[in-house]
Design a protein around this motif. Structure first.
Motif, PDB file in Angstrom:
ATOM      1  N   SER A   1       0.249  -1.019  -0.018  1.00 20.35           N
ATOM      2  CA  SER A   1       0.255  -0.415  -0.151  1.00 20.35           C
ATOM      3  C   SER A   1       1.068   0.959   0.265  1.00 20.35           C
ATOM      4  O   SER A   1       0.078   2.310  -0.761  1.00 20.35           O
ATOM      5  N   SER A   2       2.065   1.039   0.546  1.00 19.23           N
ATOM      6  CA  SER A   2       2.553   2.677   0.999  1.00 19.23           C
ATOM      7  C   SER A   2       3.411   2.790  -0.655  1.00 19.23           C
ATOM      8  O   SER A   2       3.720   4.109  -0.847  1.00 19.23           O
ATOM      9  N   ALA A   3       3.783   2.177  -1.437  1.00 20.94           N
ATOM     10  CA  ALA A   3       3.642   1.921  -2.795  1.00 20.94           C
ATOM     11  C   ALA A   3       2.826   3.429  -3.567  1.00 20.94           C
ATOM     12  O   ALA A   3       3.163   3.667  -4.348  1.00 20.94           O
ATOM     13  N   MET A   4       1.880   2.272  -3.141  1.00 22.87           N
ATOM     14  CA  MET A   4       0.232   3.242  -4.457  1.00 22.87           C
ATOM     15  C   MET A   4       0.316   4.656  -3.948  1.00 22.87           C
ATOM     16  O   MET A   4       0.314   5.165  -4.396  1.00 22.87           O
ATOM     17  N   TYR A   5       0.492   4.792  -1.925  1.00 32.33           N
ATOM     18  CA  TYR A   5      -0.204   5.977  -1.726  1.00 32.33           C
ATOM     19  C   TYR A   5       1.627   6.951  -2.258  1.00 32.33           C
ATOM     20  O   TYR A   5       0.441   8.238  -2.606  1.00 32.33           O
ATOM     21  N   THR A   6       2.116   6.901  -1.978  1.00 34.74           N
ATOM     22  CA  THR A   6       3.466   7.479  -3.403  1.00 34.74           C
ATOM     23  C   THR A   6       3.002   7.406  -4.051  1.00 34.74           C
ATOM     24  O   THR A   6       3.378   8.544  -4.544  1.00 34.74           O
ATOM     25  N   ALA A   7       2.926   6.330  -5.527  1.00 40.52           N
ATOM     26  CA  ALA A   7       3.159   6.977  -6.576  1.00 40.52           C
ATOM     27  C   ALA A   7       1.260   7.854  -6.669  1.00 40.52           C
ATOM     28  O   ALA A   7       1.945   9.235  -7.249  1.00 40.52           O
ATOM     29  N   ALA A   8       0.510   8.108  -5.654  1.00 41.61           N
ATOM     30  CA  ALA A   8      -0.492   8.939  -5.687  1.00 41.61           C
ATOM     31  C   ALA A   8      -0.203  10.229  -5.543  1.00 41.61           C
ATOM     32  O   ALA A   8      -0.883  11.207  -5.766  1.00 41.61           O
TER      33      ALA A   8
ATOM     34  N   VAL B   1      10.586  11.981  -1.216  1.00 46.55           N
ATOM     35  CA  VAL B   1      10.112  11.726   0.165  1.00 46.55           C
ATOM     36  C   VAL B   1       8.933  11.942   0.478  1.00 46.55           C
ATOM     37  O   VAL B   1       7.945  12.890   0.144  1.00 46.55           O
ATOM     38  N   VAL B   2       8.036  11.384   1.044  1.00 46.28           N
ATOM     39  CA  VAL B   2       6.007  11.209   0.584  1.00 46.28           C
ATOM     40  C   VAL B   2       5.791  10.975   1.781  1.00 46.28           C
ATOM     41  O   VAL B   2       6.849   9.580   2.395  1.00 46.28           O
ATOM     42  N   SER B   3       5.236  11.554   2.953  1.00 50.35           N
ATOM     43  CA  SER B   3       4.608  10.933   3.747  1.00 50.35           C
ATOM     44  C   SER B   3       3.041  11.245   3.915  1.00 50.35           C
ATOM     45  O   SER B   3       2.798  11.856   3.326  1.00 50.35           O
ATOM     46  N   SER B   4       2.313   9.613   4.509  1.00 49.66           N
ATOM     47  CA  SER B   4       1.021   9.547   3.989  1.00 49.66           C
ATOM     48  C   SER B   4       0.001   9.253   5.383  1.00 49.66           C
ATOM     49  O   SER B   4       0.301   9.854   6.392  1.00 49.66           O
ATOM     50  N   PRO B   5      -0.944  10.147   5.298  1.00 49.59           N
ATOM     51  CA  PRO B   5      -2.317   9.930   5.924  1.00 49.59           C
ATOM     52  C   PRO B   5      -2.074   8.502   7.403  1.00 49.59           C
ATOM     53  O   PRO B   5      -2.563   8.347   8.195  1.00 49.59           O
ATOM     54  N   GLN B   6      -1.960   7.354   5.995  1.00 49.29           N
ATOM     55  CA  GLN B   6      -1.887   6.216   6.647  1.00 49.29           C
ATOM     56  C   GLN B   6      -1.222   6.355   7.758  1.00 49.29           C
ATOM     57  O   GLN B   6      -1.637   5.279   9.050  1.00 49.29           O
TER      58      GLN B   6
ATOM     59  N   ILE C   1       4.133   4.458 -11.085  1.00 50.36           N
ATOM     60  CA  ILE C   1       3.573   2.950 -10.338  1.00 50.36           C
ATOM     61  C   ILE C   1       5.057   2.657 -10.748  1.00 50.36           C
ATOM     62  O   ILE C   1       5.967   2.064  -9.406  1.00 50.36           O
ATOM     63  N   PHE C   2       5.497   2.630 -11.770  1.00 54.19           N
ATOM     64  CA  PHE C   2       7.098   2.353 -12.174  1.00 54.19           C
ATOM     65  C   PHE C   2       7.926   2.710 -11.578  1.00 54.19           C
ATOM     66  O   PHE C   2       9.365   1.970 -10.701  1.00 54.19           O
ATOM     67  N   LEU C   3       8.271   3.715 -10.695  1.00 50.33           N
ATOM     68  CA  LEU C   3       9.365   4.657 -10.231  1.00 50.33           C
ATOM     69  C   LEU C   3       8.779   4.663  -8.653  1.00 50.33           C
ATOM     70  O   LEU C   3       9.888   4.075  -7.827  1.00 50.33           O
ATOM     71  N   ALA C   4       7.567   4.483  -8.065  1.00 46.47           N
ATOM     72  CA  ALA C   4       7.579   4.205  -6.575  1.00 46.47           C
ATOM     73  C   ALA C   4       8.004   2.741  -6.584  1.00 46.47           C
ATOM     74  O   ALA C   4       8.488   2.139  -4.946  1.00 46.47           O
ATOM     75  N   THR C   5       7.792   1.805  -7.495  1.00 42.19           N
ATOM     76  CA  THR C   5       8.768   0.446  -7.309  1.00 42.19           C
ATOM     77  C   THR C   5       9.673   0.283  -6.632  1.00 42.19           C
ATOM     78  O   THR C   5      10.600  -0.742  -6.712  1.00 42.19           O
ATOM     79  N   LYS C   6      10.440   1.192  -7.420  1.00 41.26           N
ATOM     80  CA  LYS C   6      12.092   1.390  -7.875  1.00 41.26           C
ATOM     81  C   LYS C   6      12.289   2.010  -5.773  1.00 41.26           C
ATOM     82  O   LYS C   6      12.999   1.530  -5.243  1.00 41.26           O
ATOM     83  N   THR C   7      11.743   3.425  -5.892  1.00 43.28           N
ATOM     84  CA  THR C   7      11.871   3.936  -4.529  1.00 43.28           C
ATOM     85  C   THR C   7      11.174   3.296  -3.118  1.00 43.28           C
ATOM     86  O   THR C   7      11.968   3.701  -2.450  1.00 43.28           O
TER      87      THR C   7
END
Length: 357
Positions: free
Chosen positions: A59-66, A153-158, A91-97
């Motif tokens: 899920s963290s990767a999807m939140y970052t990508a969004a 760098v991304v922080s999520s509300p989750q 999505i592709f970039l998030a799979t790497k970071t």
């Protein structure tokens, strides 16, 4: 610069005033109306979620990508870069970071499957469509990196919701609903407007009100400062099981007046988003959420959202795509649907080109 200051500096460049939504590149250079841009942002994140779920991403990767998806369109027009291309590159970039690597070919095959509505098993690795999709992802990724200024760098509300759940345990229904609303929040530009803890509190307060029902405390009472005074007790036979005003989230985060005003505005935007859905045939719970009165303390402004069915009709788009999927409508009590980030599925992820054993 300390780690805390660095994080604050990094996030501040991606926080925008609400007025900035009226002057995005999509409007400034392409004259795309705001209601159309918000509709397409929602559809783009839905497509992004579908890709992520099919690829078995955390899920963290999807939140970052969004989050990157929304940030990208504060720098570039939706006319110049199609939402599906940007979603796939995010999505592709998030799979790497996020260290959940997937092969470019596998991402491209999932994209082709979703776009063409063809079973992925029928898409060949060396097909022309897959090759073209891989090229598109890489070219768009170059622009994405430039648009993000290589700031990943991304922080999520989750993350804040998890802390809130631990500190203030509440019913499972409320926590599941808050999580689903937080997932839906990425279909709106809230991540560009408010810090994660504001969004987390917003989702929790709205979930409490939605689950406890119309006879419970209003949103205004739940976010009031100071807390509303207790009213005269009701007779036991008429007392609601949800009596009293729940202020768990507000007290947990210790918001000041300005932050409470931001929570009120965020609640108003989320309710506008839910109200823009085509509620005919929608589950009863979604309709009840959309009917919740927004806080009186929210800013007086022109509505951001117009009914999605009207926006789709104006753009000559098929009616069956007028309303994107949203987590809160998956069941009477919201839970993570098959196209919404949720708890990781059991078992390790396998490349989509390999059949499951």
């Amino acid at each position: 610069m300390g780690a805390t200051n660095l994080a604050a500096s990094t996030s501040s460049q991606w926080m925008f005033p609400l007025a900035a939504l009226h002057s995005t590149p999509s409007w400034a250079t392409s004259s795309i109306p705001l209601e159309k841009e918000l509709y397409d942002r929602s559809r783009g994140v839905e497509f992004l979620y579908r890709l992520g779920v099919s690829l078995g991403l955390p899920s963290s990767a999807m939140y970052t990508a969004a989050t990157w998806f929304h940030r990208f369109y504060m720098r570039y027009s939706m006319e110049d870069y199609h939402r599906q291309d940007v979603a796939a590159s995010c999505i592709f970039l998030a799979t790497k970071t996020e260290e959940c690597g997937r092969k470019l070919r596998d991402v491209a095959k999932v994209v082709c499957s979703k776009v063409s509505h063809i079973d992925i098993s029928k898409i060949k690795d060396d097909s022309k469509e897959v090759e073209e999709c891989q090229t598109s992802i890489l070219l768009t990724e170059e622009v994405l990196l430039e648009g993000l200024c290589f700031d990943f760098v991304v922080s999520s509300p989750q993350a804040d919701l998890v802390d809130l759940f631990d500190a203030c345990p509440n019913g499972a229904h409320i926590e599941e609903c808050a999580w689903s609303i937080a997932n839906d929040s990425y279909r709106t530009p809230l991540c560009l407007l408010y810090p994660p803890k504001i969004i987390a509190a917003t989702c929790y307060v709205l979930a409490e009100r939605a689950i406890e029902g119309p006879q419970s405390s209003s949103l205004d009472d739940r976010i009031a400062s100071p807390a509303p005074t207790a009213s005269l007790p009701t007779p036991p036979s008429h007392k609601s099981p949800w009596s009293g005003t729940s202020r768990r989230a507000i007290e947990h985060f210790g918001f000041n007046e300005t932050e409470l005003a931001h929570v009120a505005d965020a609640l108003s935007i989320l309710l506008e988003y839910y109200g823009a859905q085509d509620l005919q045939g929608a589950c009863e719970f979604l309709a009840s959420v959309a009917s919740i009165p927004p806080p009186h303390g929210s800013a007086h402004r022109e509505a951001l959202y117009k009914p999605f069915a009207h926006v789709a009709a104006a753009a000559n788009q098929p009616v069956n795509v007028a309303t994107p999927e949203h987590a809160i409508s998956q069941a009477a009590t919201p839970s993570q649907g098959e196209c919404t980030p949720g708890k990781p599925a059991p078992g390790a992820w396998k490349p989509v080109s390999e059949p499951a054993s």
